[in-house]
Design an enzyme around this catalytic site. Structure first.
Site, PDB file in Angstrom:
ATOM      1  N   ASP A  79      -5.674   1.739 -25.787  1.00  0.00           N
ATOM      2  CA  ASP A  79      -6.074   1.589 -24.385  1.00  0.00           C
ATOM      3  C   ASP A  79      -6.365   2.946 -23.756  1.00  0.00           C
ATOM      4  OD1 ASP A  79      -5.917  -1.108 -24.195  1.00  0.00           O
ATOM      5  OD2 ASP A  79      -3.939  -1.174 -23.279  1.00  0.00           O
ATOM      6  N   PRO A 114       0.819  -1.216   0.000  1.00  0.00           N
ATOM      7  CA  PRO A 114       0.000   0.000   0.000  1.00  0.00           C
ATOM      8  C   PRO A 114       0.853   1.266   0.000  1.00  0.00           C
ATOM      9  CG  PRO A 114      -0.145  -1.112   2.126  1.00  0.00           C
ATOM     10  CD  PRO A 114       0.612  -2.008   1.213  1.00  0.00           C
ATOM     11  N   GLU A 172       1.627  -7.552   8.058  1.00  0.00           N
ATOM     12  CA  GLU A 172       1.944  -6.116   7.933  1.00  0.00           C
ATOM     13  C   GLU A 172       3.022  -5.867   6.881  1.00  0.00           C
ATOM     14  OE1 GLU A 172      -1.016  -5.488  10.091  1.00  0.00           O
ATOM     15  OE2 GLU A 172       0.182  -3.729   9.542  1.00  0.00           O
ATOM     16  N   ARG A 222      -1.226  -8.651 -21.081  1.00  0.00           N
ATOM     17  CA  ARG A 222      -2.023  -8.307 -22.261  1.00  0.00           C
ATOM     18  C   ARG A 222      -1.243  -7.421 -23.225  1.00  0.00           C
ATOM     19  NH1 ARG A 222      -4.450  -3.402 -22.334  1.00  0.00           N
ATOM     20  NH2 ARG A 222      -6.230  -4.075 -23.589  1.00  0.00           N
TER      21      ARG A 222
HETATM   22  N1  LIG Z   1      -0.508  -3.326  -4.048  1.00  0.00           N
HETATM   23  C1  LIG Z   1      -1.141  -3.133  -3.088  1.00  0.00           C
HETATM   24  C2  LIG Z   1      -2.002  -2.824  -1.996  1.00  0.00           C
HETATM   25  C3  LIG Z   1      -2.120  -3.393  -0.717  1.00  0.00           C
HETATM   26  C4  LIG Z   1      -1.330  -4.448  -0.056  1.00  0.00           C
HETATM   27  C5  LIG Z   1      -0.303  -5.099  -0.742  1.00  0.00           C
HETATM   28  C6  LIG Z   1       0.479  -6.029  -0.102  1.00  0.00           C
HETATM   29  C7  LIG Z   1       0.236  -6.327   1.251  1.00  0.00           C
HETATM   30  C8  LIG Z   1       0.860  -7.193   2.191  1.00  0.00           C
HETATM   31  C9  LIG Z   1       0.179  -7.074   3.396  1.00  0.00           C
HETATM   32  N2  LIG Z   1      -0.819  -6.158   3.220  1.00  0.00           N
HETATM   33  C10 LIG Z   1      -1.735  -5.745   4.280  1.00  0.00           C
HETATM   34  C11 LIG Z   1      -1.275  -4.420   4.835  1.00  0.00           C
HETATM   35  C12 LIG Z   1       0.045  -4.155   5.043  1.00  0.00           C
HETATM   36  C13 LIG Z   1       0.399  -2.899   5.602  1.00  0.00           C
HETATM   37  C14 LIG Z   1      -0.573  -1.986   5.899  1.00  0.00           C
HETATM   38  N3  LIG Z   1      -1.854  -2.279   5.641  1.00  0.00           N
HETATM   39  C15 LIG Z   1      -2.202  -3.483   5.120  1.00  0.00           C
HETATM   40  C16 LIG Z   1      -0.815  -5.686   1.940  1.00  0.00           C
HETATM   41  C17 LIG Z   1      -1.602  -4.758   1.289  1.00  0.00           C
HETATM   42  N4  LIG Z   1      -3.128  -2.739  -0.067  1.00  0.00           N
HETATM   43  N5  LIG Z   1      -3.621  -1.806  -0.904  1.00  0.00           N
HETATM   44  C18 LIG Z   1      -2.969  -1.809  -2.076  1.00  0.00           C
HETATM   45  N6  LIG Z   1      -3.215  -0.970  -3.150  1.00  0.00           N
END
Ligand SMILES: N#Cc1c(-c2ccc3ccn(Cc4cccnc4)c3c2)n[nH]c1N
Length: 250
Positions: free
Chosen positions: A173, A89, A116, A158
């Site tokens: 696209d 994230p 996490e 793709r």
């Molecule tokens: N790409 C992407 C993502 C993720 C994502 C991706 C990998 C992980 C691994 C663990 N978490 C959970 C987690 C970890 C830390 C804080 N909050 C939540 C993930 C979330 N969430 N939203 C996105 N757009």
């Protein structure tokens, strides 16, 4: 293109066996390999996580299994053409332009974490061996990275030659490069099919006119209209040279 995906939930990647990407894999255009991270653990409980140093909620994924997995899949000295993708994230936005860049690689390794996230030292160590991209698919929080891998593999796959049939093309696209003309850089406008009248609603007569130049103009106008309404930020980002005189007159 070879794609390795390491995960504690291999079944999450089953959709990659289906449809467009599944067909590309069957045709040998993509070589997709999904691996269970716990393969690279050695304790009785196949431990992949531990409590966060410094306290705090949740658990953190241990660096050792990820490092052993990466080293097993990309032995030292074989890193040329390989890029490690870590969904997070807190990553930079995964965009069409990023997808186009990743489509030039010969080998992608995806590290979708859970809990996490992964101990930072894994990413730092990997970056000393190969390019590492920490990418986010959007401003919302998921429970892990597997969904992001599905998104990224489809968006990248793709774009590879032979994956989209002749009838489809990534050329126009949405989010593509506006400078390439066509609809690139704009959102897709409305689409219609038969019957000409449904629910008392008519297909726009221009689409039944057979005049391809007028149809193309109408479609571009509709794409501009939708983009201005739904994503005005994309209008601002358009290359002025990509807008023709009629566009500017709108
Ligand atoms: N790409 C992407 C993502 C993720 C994502 C991706 C990998 C992980 C691994 C663990 N978490 C959970 C987690 C970890 C830390 C804080 N909050 C939540 C993930 C979330 N969430 N939203 C996105 N757009």
């Amino acid at each position: 293109m070879r794609i390795d995906i390491v995960t504690i939930f291999p079944e999450y990647l089953a959709p990659l066996d289906v449809s467009l990407i599944g067909k590309a894999a069957a045709a040998g255009i993509l070589d997709i390999r999904v691996h269970e991270l716990r393969t690279w653990t050695h304790d009785r409980h196949n431990t992949v996580d531990d409590s966060p140093c410094g306290g705090g909620p949740g658990m953190v994924m241990k660096p050792e299994p990820w490092w052993e997995a990466l080293t097993g899949l990309v032995p030292p000295g074989t890193e040329a053409g390989t890029r490690l993708i870590v969904p997070t994230p807190s990553g930079r936005p995964f965009t069409q332009r990023v997808a186009e860049d990743l489509a030039t690689a010969s080998h992608l390794v995806f590290a979708p974490a859970r809990y996490e996230g992964i101990d930072r030292r894994f990413v730092e160590a990997a970056a000393e061996r190969m390019p590492v991209e920490e990418l986010s698919i959007g401003d919302y929080v998921l429970a892990g990275g597997e969904v992001a891998v599905l998104v990224m593999v489809e968006a990248v796959g793709r774009l590879l030659p032979g994956v989209l049939g002749n009838a489809e093309s990534a050329k126009d696209d949405s989010f593509g490069h506006a400078s390439e003309g066509g609809m690139a850089g704009l959102l897709e406008g409305p689409v219609y099919t038969k019957p000409a009248t449904w629910d008392g609603r008519e297909v726009p007569p221009v689409l039944l006119s057979g005049n391809h130049a007028v149809i193309a103009r109408w479609r571009r106008d509709e794409a501009l209209r939708r983009t201005a309404a739904m994503r005005p930020d994309l209008i601002e980002g358009l290359d002025p040279d990509a807008l023709d005189k009629k566009d500017r007159a709108r």
